[in-house]
Design a protein around this motif. Sequence first.
Motif, PDB file in Angstrom:
ATOM      1  N   GLY A  96      75.102  49.856 138.032  1.00 28.80           N
ATOM      2  CA  GLY A  96      74.133  50.474 136.965  1.00 28.80           C
ATOM      3  C   GLY A  96      74.652  50.500 135.437  1.00 28.80           C
ATOM      4  N   MET A  97      75.993  50.380 135.391  1.00 27.57           N
ATOM      5  CA  MET A  97      76.465  50.729 133.998  1.00 27.57           C
ATOM      6  C   MET A  97      76.889  49.299 133.348  1.00 27.57           C
ATOM      7  N   ALA A  98      76.847  49.272 132.076  1.00 27.65           N
ATOM      8  CA  ALA A  98      77.674  48.121 131.429  1.00 27.65           C
ATOM      9  C   ALA A  98      78.956  48.651 130.848  1.00 27.65           C
ATOM     10  N   LEU A  99      79.827  47.432 130.860  1.00 22.98           N
ATOM     11  CA  LEU A  99      81.134  47.735 130.511  1.00 22.98           C
ATOM     12  C   LEU A  99      81.533  46.984 129.416  1.00 22.98           C
ATOM     13  N   ALA A 100      81.959  47.533 128.288  1.00 19.82           N
ATOM     14  CA  ALA A 100      82.161  46.715 127.023  1.00 19.82           C
ATOM     15  C   ALA A 100      83.635  47.143 126.462  1.00 19.82           C
ATOM     16  N   PRO A 101      84.057  46.417 125.406  1.00 15.54           N
ATOM     17  CA  PRO A 101      85.149  46.819 124.874  1.00 15.54           C
ATOM     18  C   PRO A 101      84.669  48.056 124.026  1.00 15.54           C
ATOM     19  N   GLY A 102      85.887  49.187 123.685  1.00 15.82           N
ATOM     20  CA  GLY A 102      85.507  50.170 123.004  1.00 15.82           C
ATOM     21  C   GLY A 102      85.089  49.785 121.596  1.00 15.82           C
ATOM     22  N   PHE A 103      84.272  50.644 121.217  1.00 17.36           N
ATOM     23  CA  PHE A 103      83.391  50.343 119.927  1.00 17.36           C
ATOM     24  C   PHE A 103      84.558  50.600 118.753  1.00 17.36           C
ATOM     25  N   ILE A 104      84.196  49.696 117.924  1.00 10.54           N
ATOM     26  CA  ILE A 104      85.279  49.713 116.607  1.00 10.54           C
ATOM     27  C   ILE A 104      84.271  50.475 115.558  1.00 10.54           C
ATOM     28  N   ASP A 105      84.448  51.398 114.924  1.00  3.45           N
ATOM     29  CA  ASP A 105      83.580  52.044 113.460  1.00  3.45           C
ATOM     30  C   ASP A 105      84.284  51.135 112.358  1.00  3.45           C
ATOM     31  N   ALA A 106      83.593  50.482 111.804  1.00  2.97           N
ATOM     32  CA  ALA A 106      83.904  49.444 110.857  1.00  2.97           C
ATOM     33  C   ALA A 106      84.094  50.383 109.379  1.00  2.97           C
ATOM     34  N   HIS A 107      83.466  51.384 109.316  1.00  2.00           N
ATOM     35  CA  HIS A 107      83.391  51.984 108.021  1.00  2.00           C
ATOM     36  C   HIS A 107      83.281  53.588 108.242  1.00  2.00           C
ATOM     37  N   THR A 108      84.481  54.365 108.155  1.00  2.00           N
ATOM     38  CA  THR A 108      84.445  55.701 108.390  1.00  2.00           C
ATOM     39  C   THR A 108      85.184  56.460 107.211  1.00  2.00           C
ATOM     40  N   HIS A 109      85.032  57.763 107.000  1.00  2.00           N
ATOM     41  CA  HIS A 109      86.126  58.631 106.186  1.00  2.00           C
ATOM     42  C   HIS A 109      86.708  59.688 107.195  1.00  2.00           C
ATOM     43  N   ASP A 110      87.097  59.151 108.056  1.00  2.00           N
ATOM     44  CA  ASP A 110      87.899  60.012 109.244  1.00  2.00           C
ATOM     45  C   ASP A 110      89.231  60.031 109.144  1.00  2.00           C
ATOM     46  N   ASP A 111      89.573  59.790 107.824  1.00  2.00           N
ATOM     47  CA  ASP A 111      91.269  59.885 107.464  1.00  2.00           C
ATOM     48  C   ASP A 111      91.820  61.389 107.709  1.00  2.00           C
ATOM     49  N   ARG A 112      90.996  62.432 107.490  1.00  2.00           N
ATOM     50  CA  ARG A 112      91.627  63.585 107.809  1.00  2.00           C
ATOM     51  C   ARG A 112      91.265  64.219 109.191  1.00  2.00           C
TER      52      ARG A 112
END
Length: 486
Positions: A59-75
């Motif tokens: 009942g589930m889909a299995l995908a590669p982990g998503f890559i967030d192409a644009h973040t400001h998660d530096d800190r």
Amino acid sequence: MSSLQDAKPDWIFRNARIIDGTGAPSFMGEVAVTADVITAVGPTGTISQRGANEVDLAGMALAPGFIDAHTHDDRIVLDAPDMLPKISQGVTTVVVGNCGISLAPVQFDAEPPPPMNLLGGAAAYQFPNFAAYARAVAHARPSVNVAALVGHSALRLAVMANIAVKASDAEISRMGDMLTEAMENGAVGWSTGLFYPTNAAADAEEVAALGRYVARHNGVYATHMRNEFENVLESIDEAVHTAKAAGTPLVISHHKCAGVENWGRTEQTLPKIAALAADHPINFDVYPYSAGSTNLRADLITDTYPIMISWSEPHPEMTGRYITDIAAEWGIDIHEAAARLQPAGAIYFQMDEADVRRVMRSPLSMIGSDGLPHDVHPHPRLWGTFPRVLGHYARDVGLFDLETAVHKMTGLTAKVFSLTRRGEIRPGNFADLVAFRPEIVSDLATYESPLLQSVGIDWVMVNGVPSFSTTQSTPGRAGRLVQRDT
């Protein structure tokens, strides 16, 4: 690799709808993982071994982990390494250092100028070089991988006494040395934010000269263009010209046509970019919302679209309210209200939904949240971007099929940023995986209540380590600074 293939798998996932990240049709199958690597992939029934852990994903889909192409998660990857806003969406890698804003290589004695303050105050900037930031990521071991760009504003503020002018040859040389140090220590490229005052005085010559340092290390160039409003076409020309002159692939950040007078102009920008991409590698990222967010800026204040306050230092009580209502309550106009709220951040409802959908449909577009994790009342994209693409746009609107949606947030992004062995489910790749329920996956975060966790993301693995599930109280932490292909 052969020793891993011969070993008993640590994990086998069975009965999954496998969406492998390439854009190819999904299939019912199973995946084996040993240590931090995918060791086998095949149709249902083809992996005869038994794993130390067997997981039925019916009942589930299995995908590669998503890559967030644009973040400001530096800190935030350092200060809150559980990274729940992202890991709960199925994101396993974040691209930091966008829009010319990065923590390294700059330090401040006083409060950072906008937009550098989007990553925090002076205390956040502890890294005189990229190697120091890389060590901090390794020490924090966040729940997600980090792919890092170096910001042009950070470079200019580290080197230049006067950022209101073009850099001199000597200053460009010093910034180039900093870029070289960063690329040698694991950065995947660099970024500009020519829209911002810390970066605006840099001309095409300065940008191209610095880009050549990145090109020597096969890095990518991402740009928040000089103008996304009336001069968007000219800004595209500038971005492509500088990328070609430097010899770097180009990523146009959060492509949009902003301001009501520019609504519909993606019918001009998208064909233009597609034509230019025939001669040079060009892609762009997009978030699935018709509002953007950044500092509260005088040049963006208007009554032609709504503006919500995301934070205000002198008036925190106005967080989450619209500037027109604040101005009316204070008995002043919106421009004076904006000045009184400063320093502050805002959410600008400045795009047209039809434009957003055109950009998302483009084969050149990747998905990036552009979330601002330090905002008191952030844009809902921080918590909702990826489930919104899967649920609202792929399933409910039918903008594209699920395989295309996943490709835009996995395989395509890994290719654009040259991320080694990421973005596809295939033997030999790192085991970044997400299991989700296509029928129910949905974003719940709204502009009024932006901190709500999405539903339908059941289970996430990062580098072979279970890192999030709906029954797991604390995210696992196996993230690392990811390397680029060379």
